[in-house]
Write an enzyme that holds these catalytic residues in place. Structure first.
Site, PDB file in Angstrom:
ATOM      1  N   ASN A 146     -55.970 -21.616  30.230  1.00  0.00           N
ATOM      2  CA  ASN A 146     -55.018 -22.236  29.321  1.00  0.00           C
ATOM      3  C   ASN A 146     -53.610 -21.750  29.619  1.00  0.00           C
ATOM      4  O   ASN A 146     -53.439 -20.601  30.018  1.00  0.00           O
ATOM      5  CB  ASN A 146     -55.364 -21.883  27.865  1.00  0.00           C
ATOM      6  CG  ASN A 146     -56.520 -22.702  27.371  1.00  0.00           C
ATOM      7  OD1 ASN A 146     -56.536 -23.905  27.517  1.00  0.00           O
ATOM      8  ND2 ASN A 146     -57.507 -22.038  26.787  1.00  0.00           N
ATOM      9  N   GLU A 198     -64.351 -15.803  20.886  1.00  0.00           N
ATOM     10  CA  GLU A 198     -65.042 -14.756  21.643  1.00  0.00           C
ATOM     11  C   GLU A 198     -65.767 -13.788  20.704  1.00  0.00           C
ATOM     12  O   GLU A 198     -65.410 -12.616  20.599  1.00  0.00           O
ATOM     13  CB  GLU A 198     -64.044 -14.000  22.525  1.00  0.00           C
ATOM     14  CG  GLU A 198     -63.444 -14.832  23.636  1.00  0.00           C
ATOM     15  CD  GLU A 198     -64.449 -15.155  24.719  1.00  0.00           C
ATOM     16  OE1 GLU A 198     -64.768 -14.278  25.521  1.00  0.00           O
ATOM     17  OE2 GLU A 198     -64.927 -16.305  24.750  1.00  0.00           O
ATOM     18  N   LYS A 243     -71.733 -16.889  19.495  1.00  0.00           N
ATOM     19  CA  LYS A 243     -72.184 -17.556  20.711  1.00  0.00           C
ATOM     20  C   LYS A 243     -73.706 -17.485  20.832  1.00  0.00           C
ATOM     21  O   LYS A 243     -74.368 -18.468  21.176  1.00  0.00           O
ATOM     22  CB  LYS A 243     -71.519 -16.952  21.944  1.00  0.00           C
ATOM     23  CG  LYS A 243     -70.042 -17.298  22.052  1.00  0.00           C
ATOM     24  CD  LYS A 243     -69.407 -16.665  23.264  1.00  0.00           C
ATOM     25  CE  LYS A 243     -67.930 -16.979  23.349  1.00  0.00           C
ATOM     26  NZ  LYS A 243     -67.628 -18.339  23.763  1.00  0.00           N
ATOM     27  N   HIS A 258     -65.275 -21.421  32.559  1.00  0.00           N
ATOM     28  CA  HIS A 258     -64.076 -20.922  31.876  1.00  0.00           C
ATOM     29  C   HIS A 258     -62.865 -21.756  32.258  1.00  0.00           C
ATOM     30  O   HIS A 258     -62.429 -21.735  33.410  1.00  0.00           O
ATOM     31  CB  HIS A 258     -63.866 -19.447  32.233  1.00  0.00           C
ATOM     32  CG  HIS A 258     -62.665 -18.870  31.596  1.00  0.00           C
ATOM     33  ND1 HIS A 258     -61.744 -18.136  32.303  1.00  0.00           N
ATOM     34  CD2 HIS A 258     -62.213 -18.899  30.319  1.00  0.00           C
ATOM     35  CE1 HIS A 258     -60.777 -17.754  31.491  1.00  0.00           C
ATOM     36  NE2 HIS A 258     -61.042 -18.201  30.290  1.00  0.00           N
TER      37      HIS A 258
END
Length: 86
Positions: free
Chosen positions: A58, A7, A12, A55
């Site tokens: 997890n 992140e 990105k 997304h």
């Protein structure tokens, strides 16, 4: 194409800037971000409507969920195709 790096906004943005020129124009670009605005990442693209959020929660074995996120420029076609994929 699904990006799933750390992140880090600048990372990105760099990845999507590179992908923008190498992926075909019909390629849906997806980020696995859970905290960065889709619109911010899409600013690296010539065609920001290609970017969506995809997304994956997890751990997948415990939470078999995928969140499909539309940005303000995301097309309905991209969202529908992402949902079919997920």
């Amino acid at each position: 194409m699904i990006e799933a790096v750390f992140e880090v906004f600048e990372l990105k943005k760099e990845i999507f800037s590179s992908l923008d020129s190498t992926c075909g124009e019909n390629t849906i670009l997806a980020t696995n971000t859970s905290s960065i605005m889709i619109e911010d990442i899409a600013s690296a693209l010539k065609a920001p409507e290609r970017l969506i959020g995809l997304h994956f929660f997890n751990p997948v074995t415990v939470l078999p969920l995928v969140e499909v996120i539309a940005g303000s420029s995301s097309t309905q076609t991209s969202i529908t195709r992402a949902m079919q994929f997920a």
